[in-house]
Design a protein around this motif. Structure first.
Motif, mmCIF file in Angstrom:
data_model
loop_
_atom_site.group_PDB
_atom_site.id
_atom_site.type_symbol
_atom_site.label_atom_id
_atom_site.label_comp_id
_atom_site.label_asym_id
_atom_site.label_seq_id
_atom_site.Cartn_x
_atom_site.Cartn_y
_atom_site.Cartn_z
ATOM 1 N N THR A 1 9.163 5.905 34.260
ATOM 2 C CA THR A 1 9.300 7.317 34.618
ATOM 3 C C THR A 1 9.013 7.507 36.111
ATOM 4 O O THR A 1 8.432 6.629 36.758
ATOM 5 N N TYR B 1 7.817 12.548 32.784
ATOM 6 C CA TYR B 1 8.905 12.076 31.925
ATOM 7 C C TYR B 1 10.110 13.005 31.973
ATOM 8 O O TYR B 1 11.261 12.550 31.942
ATOM 9 N N PHE B 2 9.879 14.314 32.054
ATOM 10 C CA PHE B 2 10.978 15.265 32.031
ATOM 11 C C PHE B 2 11.486 15.629 33.428
ATOM 12 O O PHE B 2 12.310 16.527 33.568
ATOM 13 N N ARG C 1 13.854 15.142 36.090
ATOM 14 C CA ARG C 1 15.160 14.516 36.270
ATOM 15 C C ARG C 1 15.635 14.560 37.721
ATOM 16 O O ARG C 1 16.832 14.366 37.988
ATOM 17 N N THR D 1 15.777 11.229 29.977
ATOM 18 C CA THR D 1 14.970 10.987 28.791
ATOM 19 C C THR D 1 15.770 10.134 27.811
ATOM 20 O O THR D 1 16.995 9.987 27.926
#
Length: 265
Positions: free
Chosen positions: A158, A179-180, A182, A211
């Motif tokens: 990540t 993690y989220f 982008r 993800t």
């Protein structure tokens, strides 16, 4: 947006191509040689006698390995310079491989339903348009054909990755964060087994974090049916020869390998 991003990806990989080719062919990519490619082959369906297209083929080392397993190969890459290296290798030692300069996320000019398999090793995470890539793979496959690809594991690699160490400096855990997130970025690095005092310009690698849901939902939206999901660990002998691999055996997954099928109806 895709066109601008693709142009930047091509520029970066054209710039990386000469050093990358030299490094790969001289054994500096130990992750590929000892871990990611052997794991890919272990999980790969039979390809002997099949028409296969390699998405993000780069300088062609993996493409040639597929051809030696009895498949008829076409290699596709966005980098003109990478394809030049691949073509030179094919000219020096012909295996019947065809190479094409094209984004794997757009119509590449090859006919519909002309391949039995789409393979991609550690490349789909480095393209800006995943949905376009998966749709193009679906278009190129005959009914019953499959896509088989490897990527950095999106749940562990990540944007906020970091190693946790104890008081003695030993790695004891893996921190996964953002993690989220982008947000795209360009990562600069060199193969870790090169001598540290060498004057080597780091590679510039555009990154497009996603993800695990982004990957699986793109496959579903294109019409694929998932058939296998593999999270391999480095082999014991690889960990013995390359001790840092043990972190990916014990603390987190480095690699995700996915296989999906185009339905026959």
């Amino acid at each position: 947006m895709s066109e601008i991003a693709d142009a930047e990806v091509a520029r970066c990989w054209d710039s990386n191509a000469d050093q990358w080719t030299d490094d790969v062919r001289n054994g500096f990519d130990v992750y590929r040689d000892r871990f990611t490619f052997p794991a890919f082959i272990d999980a790969m369906p039979q390809i002997d006698g099949l028409e296969v297209v390699d998405f993000g083929c780069g300088e062609g080392t993996n493409t040639r390995a597929f051809a030696k397993r009895g498949a008829r190969l076409t290699g596709l890459d966005i980098s003109q310079r990478m394809i030049e290296h691949a073509c030179q290798n094919e000219a020096d030692d012909p295996l019947g491989i065809k190479y094409l300069v094209s984004s794997y996320s757009e119509h590449c000019g090859l006919p519909d339903a002309s391949f039995d398999a789409v393979l991609s090793t550690m490349a789909l995470m480095d393209g800006p348009d995943l949905s376009g890539a998966v749709r193009e793979a679906f278009r190129l496959l005959r009914p019953g054909g499959f896509i088989h690809f490897s990527i950095l594991h999106p749940c562990f690699i990540t944007p906020g990755l970091g190693w946790e160490r104890d008081e003695e400096g030993q790695v004891v855990g893996l921190r996964v964060a953002r993690y989220f997130d982008r947000s795209t970025f360009t990562e600069h690095w060199r193969f870790g087994d090169r001598p540290k005092d060498e004057d080597v310009v780091p590679f510039a690698v555009p990154r497009f974090p996603r993800t695990i849901g982004d990957y699986l939902n793109a496959l579903a939206a294109a019409g694929f049916v998932l058939t296998a999901l593999v999270e391999p660990q480095p082999a014991p002998d690889a960990c013995e020869d390359v001790p840092r691999f043990a972190r990916w055996r014990d603390l987190g997954a480095f690699l995700l390998i996915v296989t999906a099928k185009r339905p026959t109806v």
